[in-house]
Design a protein around this motif. Structure first.
Motif, short mmCIF file in Angstrom:
data_model
loop_
_atom_site.label_atom_id
_atom_site.label_comp_id
_atom_site.label_asym_id
_atom_site.label_seq_id
_atom_site.Cartn_x
_atom_site.Cartn_y
_atom_site.Cartn_z
N SER A 89 7.25 -1.22 -5.91
CA SER A 89 8.17 -2.37 -5.94
C SER A 89 8.60 -2.61 -7.38
N CYS A 111 -1.30 4.19 -13.76
CA CYS A 111 -1.16 4.57 -12.35
C CYS A 111 -1.88 3.56 -11.47
N HIS A 113 -3.21 2.21 -7.63
CA HIS A 113 -3.80 2.84 -6.44
C HIS A 113 -4.04 1.72 -5.43
N TYR A 114 -4.50 2.08 -4.25
CA TYR A 114 -4.76 1.11 -3.17
C TYR A 114 -3.50 0.25 -2.95
N GLY A 116 -2.16 -1.66 -5.19
CA GLY A 116 -1.46 -1.87 -6.46
C GLY A 116 -2.34 -2.55 -7.49
N VAL A 130 8.32 0.87 -13.25
CA VAL A 130 9.35 1.67 -12.60
C VAL A 130 8.82 2.29 -11.33
N SER A 131 9.76 2.51 -10.41
CA SER A 131 9.49 3.26 -9.18
C SER A 131 10.24 4.58 -9.28
N ILE A 132 9.67 5.66 -8.75
CA ILE A 132 10.42 6.94 -8.81
C ILE A 132 11.28 7.14 -7.58
N TYR A 135 10.30 5.09 -1.61
CA TYR A 135 9.26 5.52 -0.67
C TYR A 135 7.93 5.13 -1.31
N VAL A 136 6.86 5.12 -0.50
CA VAL A 136 5.56 4.69 -1.02
C VAL A 136 4.61 5.88 -1.10
N LEU A 137 4.07 6.11 -2.29
CA LEU A 137 3.09 7.17 -2.52
C LEU A 137 1.69 6.57 -2.40
N GLY A 140 -0.16 6.27 -8.22
CA GLY A 140 0.86 6.41 -9.25
C GLY A 140 0.83 7.75 -9.97
N ALA A 143 3.87 10.01 -9.50
CA ALA A 143 5.00 9.33 -10.14
C ALA A 143 4.91 9.47 -11.66
C1 LIG Z 1 0.00 2.65 -1.84
S1 LIG Z 1 0.85 2.30 -3.32
C2 LIG Z 1 0.95 0.53 -3.28
C3 LIG Z 1 2.15 0.07 -2.56
C4 LIG Z 1 2.29 -1.44 -2.57
N1 LIG Z 1 1.33 -2.07 -1.73
C5 LIG Z 1 3.71 -1.80 -2.13
O1 LIG Z 1 3.94 -1.92 -0.94
O2 LIG Z 1 4.61 -1.91 -3.00
C6 LIG Z 1 -0.33 2.60 -4.54
C7 LIG Z 1 0.21 2.95 -5.91
O3 LIG Z 1 1.01 4.12 -5.81
C8 LIG Z 1 2.01 4.08 -6.82
N2 LIG Z 1 3.32 4.25 -6.16
C9 LIG Z 1 3.57 4.26 -4.83
N3 LIG Z 1 4.86 4.48 -4.57
C10 LIG Z 1 5.46 4.62 -5.78
C11 LIG Z 1 6.81 4.86 -6.19
N4 LIG Z 1 7.79 4.99 -5.31
N5 LIG Z 1 7.05 4.95 -7.50
C12 LIG Z 1 6.08 4.80 -8.42
N6 LIG Z 1 4.79 4.57 -8.10
C13 LIG Z 1 4.48 4.48 -6.79
C14 LIG Z 1 1.88 2.75 -7.54
O4 LIG Z 1 1.19 2.98 -8.75
C15 LIG Z 1 1.08 1.92 -6.57
O5 LIG Z 1 0.30 0.94 -7.23
#
Ligand SMILES: C[S@@+](CC[C@H](N)C(=O)[O-])C[C@H]1O[C@@H](n2cnc3c(N)ncnc32)[C@H](O)[C@@H]1O
Length: 244
Positions: A89, A111, A113-114, A116, A130-132, A135-137, A140, A143
């Motif tokens: 986000s 980076c 995880h979980y 955030g 920043v987001s790359i 979509y959700v990874l 981090g 990314a």
């Molecule tokens: C499962 S994600 C958390 C998603 C968060 N709960 C949300 O809905 O925005 C876990 C971590 O993956 C990384 N991540 C996931 N998607 C990403 C993206 N599109 N760009 C950059 N980092 C991302 C971020 O560091 C994030 O804290």
């Protein structure tokens, strides 16, 4: 001075490999890039090195606590470091970011995880985020690797004679034109004649038109007003039926 990049992560082992080959390996060997990857748990307190806790307000998953993140970044950042949190986000990471950060002396990437990172860590550190992509990874790390790759190749001297960052996609507000190499005919498809004709002016005009056409088709949001006018002049815009 090399660009120093520090990564704070729960999974340092993920970074072994991607930066040990090709152009980035050479950049590191030549001292243009100083990449350091840190295990976040080093900055956790207590015997169990806990770095996460339940989210206030309820909900699934865990959140990375502000304190270890802040302690980690404060330990590695120099006075002029750009600190960046990878987040789903967040505003999109763009070529302009890569260009600006390639001029920095130090880039610190955090980076998540979980679910955030505790929002207060980002505020306290004055970090950018920043987001790359939309979509959700799971974390981090991938990314961060994307950001490192995009930034590092713009550090002066990193790209050798075999590659150029001047004419490529996003550098001039348009996507790059299509590329071709030998043979001149492949499975019945010929390279556009103009490219083998030897006229530099005709090649430049063909490439510009092709770049505008694909930008118009795939990423019209990148085109500025003069580029829209150029598309119109080149007859690339669909002709509108007259009103009435
Ligand atoms: C499962 S994600 C958390 C998603 C968060 N709960 C949300 O809905 O925005 C876990 C971590 O993956 C990384 N991540 C996931 N998607 C990403 C993206 N599109 N760009 C950059 N980092 C991302 C971020 O560091 C994030 O804290």
């Amino acid at each position: 001075m090399p660009l120093r990049i520090d990564v704070v992560t729960l999974f340092p082992e993920m970074f072994v490999g991607p930066f040990d080959a090709s152009i980035l390996r050479r950049a590191r060997d030549e001292g243009r890039l100083d990449l350091r990857v840190h295990q976040l748990r080093q900055w956790a307190r207590g015997r169990h090195q806990v770095v996460d806790d339940y989210p206030y307000g309820g909900g699934p998953g865990m959140v990375l606590m502000a304190e270890p993140i802040c302690r980690a970044v404060e330990a590695v950042r120099g006075p002029t470091a750009v600190v960046v949190v990878l987040a789903a986000s967040a505003p999109l990471f763009r070529q302009e970011h890569a260009r600006a950060w390639a001029q920095a002396s130090q880039l610190v990437l955090v980076c998540g995880h979980y679910e955030g990172i505790d929002e207060r860590a980002i505020e306290v550190l004055g970090a950018q985020r920043v987001s790359i992509g939309d979509y959700v990874l799971t974390g981090g790390e991938l990314a961060a690797m994307v950001v490192i790759d995009a930034v590092a190749r713009l550090v002066p001297g990193v790209l050798g004679a075999e590659a150029s960052s001047i004419e490529e996609s996003y550098s001039a507000g348009v996507l790059e034109y299509p590329q071709y190499t030998r043979p001149v005919e492949f499975r019945g498809r010929r390279v556009p004649e103009v490219l083998v004709g030897g006229s530099h002016a005709a090649i430049a005009a063909w490439r510009r038109r092709a770049a505008l056409a694909r930008t118009l088709a795939w990423r019209p949001d990148l085109l500025d007003d003069p580029a829209w006018e150029e598309c119109a002049r080149l007859g690339l815009l669909p002709v509108r039926a007259p009103d009435g």
